[in-house]
Motif scaffolding. Sequence first.
Motif, PDB file in Angstrom:
ATOM      1  N   GLU A 104       0.517  -1.275   0.061  1.00  0.00           N
ATOM      2  CA  GLU A 104       0.129   0.052   0.035  1.00  0.00           C
ATOM      3  C   GLU A 104       0.933   1.298  -0.040  1.00  0.00           C
ATOM      4  O   GLU A 104       1.905   1.373   0.522  1.00  0.00           O
ATOM      5  CB  GLU A 104      -0.819   0.015   1.389  1.00  0.00           C
ATOM      6  CG  GLU A 104      -1.885  -1.067   1.524  1.00  0.00           C
ATOM      7  CD  GLU A 104      -2.667  -1.016   2.644  1.00  0.00           C
ATOM      8  OE1 GLU A 104      -3.257  -2.227   2.773  1.00  0.00           O
ATOM      9  OE2 GLU A 104      -2.712  -0.225   3.366  1.00  0.00           O
TER      10      GLU A 104
ATOM     11  N   GLN B  33      -5.189  -0.749  -7.082  1.00  0.00           N
ATOM     12  CA  GLN B  33      -5.385  -0.080  -5.647  1.00  0.00           C
ATOM     13  C   GLN B  33      -6.757   0.833  -5.849  1.00  0.00           C
ATOM     14  O   GLN B  33      -6.575   1.698  -6.672  1.00  0.00           O
ATOM     15  CB  GLN B  33      -4.172   0.425  -5.159  1.00  0.00           C
ATOM     16  CG  GLN B  33      -3.003  -0.479  -4.776  1.00  0.00           C
ATOM     17  CD  GLN B  33      -1.764   0.103  -4.007  1.00  0.00           C
ATOM     18  OE1 GLN B  33      -2.234   0.965  -2.903  1.00  0.00           O
ATOM     19  NE2 GLN B  33      -0.908  -0.653  -3.959  1.00  0.00           N
ATOM     20  N   TYR B  35      -8.639   4.451  -4.332  1.00  0.00           N
ATOM     21  CA  TYR B  35      -8.015   5.555  -3.444  1.00  0.00           C
ATOM     22  C   TYR B  35      -9.349   6.677  -3.453  1.00  0.00           C
ATOM     23  O   TYR B  35     -10.043   6.486  -4.504  1.00  0.00           O
ATOM     24  CB  TYR B  35      -6.934   6.465  -3.932  1.00  0.00           C
ATOM     25  CG  TYR B  35      -5.608   5.478  -3.660  1.00  0.00           C
ATOM     26  CD1 TYR B  35      -5.171   4.844  -4.624  1.00  0.00           C
ATOM     27  CD2 TYR B  35      -4.974   5.792  -2.537  1.00  0.00           C
ATOM     28  CE1 TYR B  35      -3.953   4.071  -4.460  1.00  0.00           C
ATOM     29  CE2 TYR B  35      -3.662   5.236  -2.276  1.00  0.00           C
ATOM     30  CZ  TYR B  35      -3.184   4.254  -3.516  1.00  0.00           C
ATOM     31  OH  TYR B  35      -1.978   3.731  -3.467  1.00  0.00           O
ATOM     32  N   GLN B  37     -10.374  10.770  -2.624  1.00  0.00           N
ATOM     33  CA  GLN B  37      -9.929  11.858  -2.370  1.00  0.00           C
ATOM     34  C   GLN B  37     -10.891  12.858  -2.155  1.00  0.00           C
ATOM     35  O   GLN B  37     -11.664  13.067  -3.125  1.00  0.00           O
ATOM     36  CB  GLN B  37      -8.877  12.386  -3.799  1.00  0.00           C
ATOM     37  CG  GLN B  37      -8.269  13.801  -3.568  1.00  0.00           C
ATOM     38  CD  GLN B  37      -7.511  14.051  -4.540  1.00  0.00           C
ATOM     39  OE1 GLN B  37      -7.861  13.764  -5.826  1.00  0.00           O
ATOM     40  NE2 GLN B  37      -6.425  14.464  -4.294  1.00  0.00           N
ATOM     41  N   LEU B  43      -4.587  11.660  -0.983  1.00  0.00           N
ATOM     42  CA  LEU B  43      -5.466  10.481  -1.297  1.00  0.00           C
ATOM     43  C   LEU B  43      -5.529   9.535  -0.166  1.00  0.00           C
ATOM     44  O   LEU B  43      -4.480   9.351   0.609  1.00  0.00           O
ATOM     45  CB  LEU B  43      -4.754   9.817  -2.426  1.00  0.00           C
ATOM     46  CG  LEU B  43      -5.207  10.189  -4.055  1.00  0.00           C
ATOM     47  CD1 LEU B  43      -4.752  11.651  -4.088  1.00  0.00           C
ATOM     48  CD2 LEU B  43      -4.945   9.332  -5.074  1.00  0.00           C
ATOM     49  N   HIS B  45      -6.131   5.599   1.130  1.00  0.00           N
ATOM     50  CA  HIS B  45      -5.833   4.189   0.497  1.00  0.00           C
ATOM     51  C   HIS B  45      -7.202   3.581   0.901  1.00  0.00           C
ATOM     52  O   HIS B  45      -7.453   3.399   2.266  1.00  0.00           O
ATOM     53  CB  HIS B  45      -4.673   3.532   0.991  1.00  0.00           C
ATOM     54  CG  HIS B  45      -4.438   2.231   0.343  1.00  0.00           C
ATOM     55  ND1 HIS B  45      -5.071   1.035   0.917  1.00  0.00           N
ATOM     56  CD2 HIS B  45      -3.938   1.686  -0.812  1.00  0.00           C
ATOM     57  CE1 HIS B  45      -4.886   0.107   0.256  1.00  0.00           C
ATOM     58  NE2 HIS B  45      -4.030   0.319  -0.867  1.00  0.00           N
ATOM     59  N   TYR B  87     -13.066   9.116  -6.558  1.00  0.00           N
ATOM     60  CA  TYR B  87     -12.580   7.884  -6.626  1.00  0.00           C
ATOM     61  C   TYR B  87     -11.704   7.370  -7.757  1.00  0.00           C
ATOM     62  O   TYR B  87     -11.789   7.758  -8.825  1.00  0.00           O
ATOM     63  CB  TYR B  87     -13.450   6.808  -6.136  1.00  0.00           C
ATOM     64  CG  TYR B  87     -14.070   7.060  -4.796  1.00  0.00           C
ATOM     65  CD1 TYR B  87     -15.337   8.074  -4.845  1.00  0.00           C
ATOM     66  CD2 TYR B  87     -13.879   6.439  -3.782  1.00  0.00           C
ATOM     67  CE1 TYR B  87     -15.998   8.184  -3.649  1.00  0.00           C
ATOM     68  CE2 TYR B  87     -14.712   6.391  -2.530  1.00  0.00           C
ATOM     69  CZ  TYR B  87     -15.767   7.349  -2.360  1.00  0.00           C
ATOM     70  OH  TYR B  87     -16.203   7.607  -1.221  1.00  0.00           O
TER      71      TYR B  87
END
Lengths: 116, 112
Positions: A104, B33, B35, B37, B43, B45, B87
């Motif tokens: 991550e 991934q 994220y 915002q 951002l 996670h 997103y």
Amino acid sequence: DAGVTQSPTHLIKTRGQQVTLRCSPKSGHDTVSWYQQALGQGPQFIFQYYEEEERQRGNFPDRFSGHQFPNYSSELNVNALLLGDSALYLCASSPGLAGALGNEQFFGPGTRLTVL
Amino acid sequence: SQQGEEDPQALSIQEGENATMNCSYKTSINNLQWYRQNSGRGLVHLILIRSNEREKHSGRLRVTLDTSKKSSSLLITASRAADTASYFCATASPNTGNQFYFGTGTSLTVIP
């Protein structure tokens, strides 16, 4: 546990000037990546530092350079600023090379750079 | 471009409804991934899914990955006004040096 921190929060510069942005990674992280995010766009990868060396670089000119210090903190330097460099600059840290290892990334709040 | 592309670009729903956003990409990946915002900020996670995984859950979030179609979806169940944000999906591929490529994002508005 402090997360990723960046400084300054906001910055205003004029064309042709130089700027330095700073980033401290999350505790335990040794890899720092920098991104540029223009308004309304997704972040664009600038480069990544690991073991004080630039490991990966995106499609950015040599005006963009960086450095990583022994304590894993990092700086982003931009020379000869252009109006188009106005953006949110994001720093992200990870334990090792995030892309390859599937780790991550944790992002800082960003530095808003305005070039006049 | 190796960028992921989110779809739709914008989504507006009522609080309590589910929100689904999709991400498509062009090359084989190691991981993907998602994220979040909030307006002009850093951002956050949300979830990571590796190329050998098909589905992951985290609280009200459900992510699926279909490597044959080169696509992923993010489902937010029982949405809340606080879910209002942009997103992004980010992909890392060995074909592109494992750099992370972000899409242009989906702007989600949850109406109270």
